[in-house]
Motif scaffolding. Sequence first.
Motif, PDB file in Angstrom:
ATOM      1  N   LEU A 186       8.360  27.147  14.282  1.00 23.27           N
ATOM      2  CA  LEU A 186       9.546  27.910  14.077  1.00 23.27           C
ATOM      3  C   LEU A 186      10.727  27.071  14.709  1.00 23.27           C
ATOM      4  O   LEU A 186      11.882  27.298  14.433  1.00 23.27           O
ATOM      5  CB  LEU A 186       9.485  29.314  14.809  1.00 23.27           C
ATOM      6  CG  LEU A 186       8.884  30.292  13.993  1.00 23.27           C
ATOM      7  CD1 LEU A 186       8.614  31.711  14.948  1.00 23.27           C
ATOM      8  CD2 LEU A 186       9.706  30.611  12.971  1.00 23.27           C
ATOM      9  N   ASP A 187      10.464  26.137  15.776  1.00 20.83           N
ATOM     10  CA  ASP A 187      11.358  25.215  16.351  1.00 20.83           C
ATOM     11  C   ASP A 187      12.229  24.394  15.316  1.00 20.83           C
ATOM     12  O   ASP A 187      11.528  24.181  14.296  1.00 20.83           O
ATOM     13  CB  ASP A 187      10.697  24.172  17.215  1.00 20.83           C
ATOM     14  CG  ASP A 187      10.540  24.757  18.571  1.00 20.83           C
ATOM     15  OD1 ASP A 187      11.517  25.527  19.427  1.00 20.83           O
ATOM     16  OD2 ASP A 187       9.520  24.300  19.141  1.00 20.83           O
ATOM     17  N   PRO A 188      13.589  24.482  15.532  1.00 18.21           N
ATOM     18  CA  PRO A 188      14.236  24.740  16.676  1.00 18.21           C
ATOM     19  C   PRO A 188      14.902  26.220  16.790  1.00 18.21           C
ATOM     20  O   PRO A 188      15.299  26.683  17.682  1.00 18.21           O
ATOM     21  CB  PRO A 188      15.462  23.724  16.391  1.00 18.21           C
ATOM     22  CG  PRO A 188      15.806  23.718  15.147  1.00 18.21           C
ATOM     23  CD  PRO A 188      14.419  23.857  14.341  1.00 18.21           C
ATOM     24  N   LEU A 189      14.516  26.986  15.957  1.00 16.38           N
ATOM     25  CA  LEU A 189      14.763  28.310  15.971  1.00 16.38           C
ATOM     26  C   LEU A 189      14.215  29.060  17.231  1.00 16.38           C
ATOM     27  O   LEU A 189      12.915  28.941  17.503  1.00 16.38           O
ATOM     28  CB  LEU A 189      14.440  29.179  14.751  1.00 16.38           C
ATOM     29  CG  LEU A 189      14.986  29.061  13.307  1.00 16.38           C
ATOM     30  CD1 LEU A 189      14.379  29.935  12.293  1.00 16.38           C
ATOM     31  CD2 LEU A 189      16.449  29.141  13.438  1.00 16.38           C
TER      32      LEU A 189
ATOM     33  N   GLY B 251      13.016  26.225  21.318  1.00 15.98           N
ATOM     34  CA  GLY B 251      14.345  26.693  21.020  1.00 15.98           C
ATOM     35  C   GLY B 251      14.585  27.798  21.794  1.00 15.98           C
ATOM     36  O   GLY B 251      16.019  27.794  22.575  1.00 15.98           O
ATOM     37  N   TYR B 252      13.798  28.563  22.337  1.00 22.10           N
ATOM     38  CA  TYR B 252      13.999  29.782  23.382  1.00 22.10           C
ATOM     39  C   TYR B 252      14.199  29.173  24.884  1.00 22.10           C
ATOM     40  O   TYR B 252      15.162  29.779  25.505  1.00 22.10           O
ATOM     41  CB  TYR B 252      12.895  30.565  23.273  1.00 22.10           C
ATOM     42  CG  TYR B 252      13.141  31.979  23.833  1.00 22.10           C
ATOM     43  CD1 TYR B 252      13.764  32.960  23.385  1.00 22.10           C
ATOM     44  CD2 TYR B 252      12.644  32.057  25.320  1.00 22.10           C
ATOM     45  CE1 TYR B 252      14.027  34.440  24.140  1.00 22.10           C
ATOM     46  CE2 TYR B 252      12.796  33.518  25.970  1.00 22.10           C
ATOM     47  CZ  TYR B 252      13.632  34.352  25.299  1.00 22.10           C
ATOM     48  OH  TYR B 252      13.878  35.520  26.120  1.00 22.10           O
ATOM     49  N   ARG B 253      13.346  28.069  24.977  1.00 16.37           N
ATOM     50  CA  ARG B 253      13.786  27.569  26.360  1.00 16.37           C
ATOM     51  C   ARG B 253      15.268  26.969  26.508  1.00 16.37           C
ATOM     52  O   ARG B 253      15.769  27.138  27.518  1.00 16.37           O
ATOM     53  CB  ARG B 253      12.681  26.462  26.796  1.00 16.37           C
ATOM     54  CG  ARG B 253      12.830  25.760  27.878  1.00 16.37           C
ATOM     55  CD  ARG B 253      11.996  24.488  27.863  1.00 16.37           C
ATOM     56  NE  ARG B 253      10.687  24.524  27.392  1.00 16.37           N
ATOM     57  CZ  ARG B 253       9.703  24.797  28.206  1.00 16.37           C
ATOM     58  NH1 ARG B 253      10.001  24.921  29.419  1.00 16.37           N
ATOM     59  NH2 ARG B 253       8.431  24.894  27.741  1.00 16.37           N
ATOM     60  N   TRP B 254      15.529  26.462  25.397  1.00 16.33           N
ATOM     61  CA  TRP B 254      17.103  25.921  25.334  1.00 16.33           C
ATOM     62  C   TRP B 254      18.002  27.205  25.586  1.00 16.33           C
ATOM     63  O   TRP B 254      18.874  27.025  26.356  1.00 16.33           O
ATOM     64  CB  TRP B 254      17.134  25.041  24.218  1.00 16.33           C
ATOM     65  CG  TRP B 254      18.678  24.658  24.212  1.00 16.33           C
ATOM     66  CD1 TRP B 254      19.431  23.750  24.802  1.00 16.33           C
ATOM     67  CD2 TRP B 254      19.691  25.291  23.416  1.00 16.33           C
ATOM     68  NE1 TRP B 254      20.668  23.450  24.189  1.00 16.33           N
ATOM     69  CE2 TRP B 254      20.702  24.763  23.232  1.00 16.33           C
ATOM     70  CE3 TRP B 254      19.693  26.300  22.347  1.00 16.33           C
ATOM     71  CZ2 TRP B 254      22.012  24.915  22.658  1.00 16.33           C
ATOM     72  CZ3 TRP B 254      20.648  26.815  21.516  1.00 16.33           C
ATOM     73  CH2 TRP B 254      21.787  25.941  21.727  1.00 16.33           C
ATOM     74  N   LEU B 255      17.877  28.133  24.719  1.00 18.89           N
ATOM     75  CA  LEU B 255      18.770  29.087  24.612  1.00 18.89           C
ATOM     76  C   LEU B 255      18.944  29.890  25.837  1.00 18.89           C
ATOM     77  O   LEU B 255      19.943  30.045  26.425  1.00 18.89           O
ATOM     78  CB  LEU B 255      18.248  30.059  23.661  1.00 18.89           C
ATOM     79  CG  LEU B 255      19.196  31.377  23.268  1.00 18.89           C
ATOM     80  CD1 LEU B 255      20.638  30.949  22.843  1.00 18.89           C
ATOM     81  CD2 LEU B 255      18.646  32.204  22.407  1.00 18.89           C
ATOM     82  N   MET B 256      17.568  30.392  26.601  1.00 18.24           N
ATOM     83  CA  MET B 256      17.780  31.104  27.817  1.00 18.24           C
ATOM     84  C   MET B 256      17.588  30.474  29.025  1.00 18.24           C
ATOM     85  O   MET B 256      17.469  31.003  30.240  1.00 18.24           O
ATOM     86  CB  MET B 256      16.811  32.318  27.505  1.00 18.24           C
ATOM     87  CG  MET B 256      16.993  33.014  26.498  1.00 18.24           C
ATOM     88  SD  MET B 256      18.454  33.815  26.438  1.00 18.24           S
ATOM     89  CE  MET B 256      18.779  34.729  27.936  1.00 18.24           C
ATOM     90  N   GLY B 257      17.394  29.212  29.005  1.00 18.81           N
ATOM     91  CA  GLY B 257      17.142  28.341  30.397  1.00 18.81           C
ATOM     92  C   GLY B 257      15.958  28.809  30.954  1.00 18.81           C
ATOM     93  O   GLY B 257      16.051  28.799  32.541  1.00 18.81           O
ATOM     94  N   MET B 258      14.874  28.694  30.211  1.00 19.16           N
ATOM     95  CA  MET B 258      13.513  29.629  31.048  1.00 19.16           C
ATOM     96  C   MET B 258      13.017  28.675  32.129  1.00 19.16           C
ATOM     97  O   MET B 258      12.342  29.013  32.909  1.00 19.16           O
ATOM     98  CB  MET B 258      12.430  29.394  29.956  1.00 19.16           C
ATOM     99  CG  MET B 258      12.768  30.657  28.868  1.00 19.16           C
ATOM    100  SD  MET B 258      13.098  32.080  29.314  1.00 19.16           S
ATOM    101  CE  MET B 258      11.436  32.444  30.241  1.00 19.16           C
ATOM    102  N   ASP B 259      13.267  27.255  32.273  1.00 19.42           N
ATOM    103  CA  ASP B 259      12.907  26.523  33.467  1.00 19.42           C
ATOM    104  C   ASP B 259      13.665  27.021  34.831  1.00 19.42           C
ATOM    105  O   ASP B 259      13.264  26.566  35.967  1.00 19.42           O
ATOM    106  CB  ASP B 259      13.356  25.028  33.027  1.00 19.42           C
ATOM    107  CG  ASP B 259      12.198  24.358  31.952  1.00 19.42           C
ATOM    108  OD1 ASP B 259      11.324  25.010  31.640  1.00 19.42           O
ATOM    109  OD2 ASP B 259      12.833  23.501  31.562  1.00 19.42           O
ATOM    110  N   LEU B 260      14.783  27.731  34.676  1.00 20.93           N
ATOM    111  CA  LEU B 260      15.419  28.238  35.803  1.00 20.93           C
ATOM    112  C   LEU B 260      14.678  29.305  36.595  1.00 20.93           C
ATOM    113  O   LEU B 260      15.110  29.511  37.684  1.00 20.93           O
ATOM    114  CB  LEU B 260      16.667  28.727  35.306  1.00 20.93           C
ATOM    115  CG  LEU B 260      17.440  27.655  34.788  1.00 20.93           C
ATOM    116  CD1 LEU B 260      18.964  28.279  34.353  1.00 20.93           C
ATOM    117  CD2 LEU B 260      17.989  26.607  35.946  1.00 20.93           C
ATOM    118  N   TYR B 261      13.535  30.094  35.739  1.00 21.05           N
ATOM    119  CA  TYR B 261      13.272  31.251  36.265  1.00 21.05           C
ATOM    120  C   TYR B 261      11.739  30.994  36.779  1.00 21.05           C
ATOM    121  O   TYR B 261      10.958  30.371  35.978  1.00 21.05           O
ATOM    122  CB  TYR B 261      13.090  32.403  35.238  1.00 21.05           C
ATOM    123  CG  TYR B 261      14.544  32.185  34.554  1.00 21.05           C
ATOM    124  CD1 TYR B 261      15.926  32.343  35.182  1.00 21.05           C
ATOM    125  CD2 TYR B 261      14.447  32.088  33.183  1.00 21.05           C
ATOM    126  CE1 TYR B 261      16.968  32.267  34.606  1.00 21.05           C
ATOM    127  CE2 TYR B 261      15.591  32.111  32.276  1.00 21.05           C
ATOM    128  CZ  TYR B 261      16.760  32.446  33.272  1.00 21.05           C
ATOM    129  OH  TYR B 261      18.102  32.127  32.526  1.00 21.05           O
TER     130      TYR B 261
END
Length: 280
Positions: free
Chosen positions: A124-127, A144-154
């Motif tokens: 599905l990437d980059p969706l 794609g979701y990592r980029w959208l929501m900044g998952m590495d921050l949490y």
Amino acid sequence: MEERTSESHRMDRRRELGEFLRQRRTRIDPEQWGLVIRKRRRSTGLRREEVADLAGVSTTWYTWLEQGRDINVSEQVLLAVGRVLLLDHHELDYLFTLTGRVAPSDTGLRTELPETVDVVMRQLDPLPAAVYNPRLDILAFNEGYRWLMGMDLYPRPDHNALLLRFTNKDWQARIDPDMDTIATTVANFRAAYAQHVGEPAWKDLIGRLEGIALFDELWARHDVEPRTGLVKKYVHPEAGPLTFDSIPLWISKSSDVRITVYTPADAASKDALHSTVRVG
């Protein structure tokens, strides 16, 4: 003789419990829980007081638990300790067994995804795409979701969409305030809760949210809504305003786990996504 043997078995079990908790505590990087360590430590992992604080219990009580003292432990507290120590469902069963309790049938930590789900997510990437359970735990996500929501921050233990929405400023900053769907999200959560009333994992999450004014207000309404696709607007720190259509796809007829895919709703969002997200 039988009484002495039984007591010996209980002592052995409590000793094993203490060793198990200490070992699991030392393998947790404090940064996984967002803790900033400024001085070098002699030992690795979390300290007892940090586990206690994150689990919502006193340091004395947790110390007694690790020391194998004969104390009463509730199901909800054991789940909280398991959450802090990032125990998988096999380890959680083991923890409950050592304390002489039966692990609940649904802990909220037991979802095991088919390997094919990971393949689908990559395709599905980059969706942006993420896998959620009814409790809104984020079980998996793609680049794609990592980029959208900044998952590495949490911190990984905080990967729950409802918890992050109410408690994390970085997550909140990515949601367009003019089109915040939080009331709908709480109503969706309430609808799913009907099948999980009283389950410790759900009570634990609600307990972490209670006391937050907006959550208390929305929760008190008792609004319920089925989960459907929504238009979502975000404010990405680099790409700026973005608009997506969210499409929930259930993994199977009998599953309550879903993959939600976010498709660009306009040309600007599409261009930003395809020019920024790196796949592969």
